[in-house]
Scaffold this motif. Structure first.
Motif, PDB file in Angstrom:
ATOM      1  N   MET A   1      26.581  93.026  46.132  1.00 31.34           N
ATOM      2  CA  MET A   1      26.090  93.365  44.795  1.00 31.34           C
ATOM      3  C   MET A   1      25.588  94.805  44.788  1.00 31.34           C
ATOM      4  N   THR A   2      25.719  95.451  43.641  1.00 31.18           N
ATOM      5  CA  THR A   2      25.257  96.819  43.475  1.00 31.18           C
ATOM      6  C   THR A   2      24.601  96.959  42.105  1.00 31.18           C
ATOM      7  N   ILE A   3      24.080  98.133  41.832  1.00 32.65           N
ATOM      8  CA  ILE A   3      23.417  98.405  40.551  1.00 32.65           C
ATOM      9  C   ILE A   3      24.254  99.409  39.777  1.00 32.65           C
TER      10      ILE A   3
ATOM     11  N   GLU B   1      17.281  95.004  31.724  1.00 32.75           N
ATOM     12  CA  GLU B   1      18.465  94.518  32.442  1.00 32.75           C
ATOM     13  C   GLU B   1      19.517  93.955  31.495  1.00 32.75           C
TER      14      GLU B   1
ATOM     15  N   TYR C   1      21.915  91.259  31.970  1.00 36.91           N
ATOM     16  CA  TYR C   1      22.040  90.186  32.963  1.00 36.91           C
ATOM     17  C   TYR C   1      23.345  89.424  32.809  1.00 36.91           C
TER      18      TYR C   1
ATOM     19  N   HIS D   1      23.047  83.986  43.161  1.00 37.95           N
ATOM     20  CA  HIS D   1      22.524  85.171  42.490  1.00 37.95           C
ATOM     21  C   HIS D   1      21.477  84.778  41.455  1.00 37.95           C
TER      22      HIS D   1
ATOM     23  N   HIS E   1      17.653  85.952  41.555  1.00 37.88           N
ATOM     24  CA  HIS E   1      17.127  86.676  40.401  1.00 37.88           C
ATOM     25  C   HIS E   1      15.843  86.019  39.887  1.00 37.88           C
TER      26      HIS E   1
ATOM     27  N   TRP F   1      20.294  98.752  32.871  1.00 40.04           N
ATOM     28  CA  TRP F   1      20.884  98.614  34.197  1.00 40.04           C
ATOM     29  C   TRP F   1      21.425  97.205  34.349  1.00 40.04           C
ATOM     30  N   THR F   2      22.289  97.014  35.332  1.00 39.93           N
ATOM     31  CA  THR F   2      22.819  95.687  35.624  1.00 39.93           C
ATOM     32  C   THR F   2      23.120  95.567  37.099  1.00 39.93           C
ATOM     33  N   LEU F   3      23.122  94.343  37.581  1.00 38.44           N
ATOM     34  CA  LEU F   3      23.610  94.027  38.919  1.00 38.44           C
ATOM     35  C   LEU F   3      25.033  93.531  38.758  1.00 38.44           C
TER      36      LEU F   3
ATOM     37  N   PRO G   1      21.011 100.052  45.847  1.00 36.68           N
ATOM     38  CA  PRO G   1      19.753  99.297  45.913  1.00 36.68           C
ATOM     39  C   PRO G   1      19.118  99.453  47.287  1.00 36.68           C
TER      40      PRO G   1
ATOM     41  N   ILE H   1      20.066  92.213  48.242  1.00 37.88           N
ATOM     42  CA  ILE H   1      20.582  91.361  47.166  1.00 37.88           C
ATOM     43  C   ILE H   1      21.648  90.487  47.810  1.00 37.88           C
TER      44      ILE H   1
END
Length: 164
Positions: A31-33, A55, A57, A64, A68, A98-100, A120, A124
């Motif tokens: 996972m990344t941002i 976020e 989401y 996940h 979260h 932002w989002t994951l 990040p 995660i």
């Protein structure tokens, strides 16, 4: 459909394991941002820099969602909760959003010059994709040939980590 023999294999983020179905990890997707290119977020992000109120989401998988809920515990909910990941880009245009996202999804979204990736600086859990098969058909030569070919294609495209 797998139990009825109408489908040989399925790909799922859920590890469905029964007496009739066997689940095998296939892809491990970190996972990344992601955020807007002109975002207020730095290139490396700590957890305390992220407000869940900003976020976008998406529930990528059960692991996940659990991570979260524990990580962002409290009464605050994301302002935007998407069911369709294809809409992420629309909501990341604001510099505070932002989002994951799994890296495989992020790679496609980063083709948009208005979106950038942040690293990040906190763990995660990865999104794991499982192959689901009937237990009595798990060793099928046809299935093995298909999966070997799929592995080759994904490796050539430098896709996320293959587990099988």
């Amino acid at each position: 459909s797998i139990i009825l023999g109408k489908t040989d294999i399925a790909f799922s983020t859920a590890k469905v394991q029964t007496d009739q179905i066997v689940a095998t990890p296939f892809l491990d997707d970190p996972m990344t941002i992601l955020c807007a290119a002109d975002s207020v977020y730095p290139d490396e992000v700590t957890l305390d820099m992220l407000s869940v109120k900003n976020e976008v989401y998406v529930k990528w998988c059960a692991e996940h969602a659990y991570w979260h809920s524990v990580t962002f515990a409290g009464d605050v909910m994301p302002q935007i909760d998407l069911e369709l990941m294809g809409q992420i880009g629309l909501f990341l245009s604001r510099p505070d959003k932002w989002t994951l996202a799994p890296q495989s999804v992020a790679d496609r979204l980063l083709e948009d010059p208005g979106i950038r990736q942040c690293k990040p600086l906190f763990p995660i859990p990865n999104r794991t994709i499982y192959i689901l098969r009937r237990r009595d058909n798990a060793e099928s030569n046809t299935i093995h040939y298909f999966l070997d070919t799929l592995r080759e294609v994904l490796t050539e495209q430098q896709t996320v980590g293959l587990l099988l």
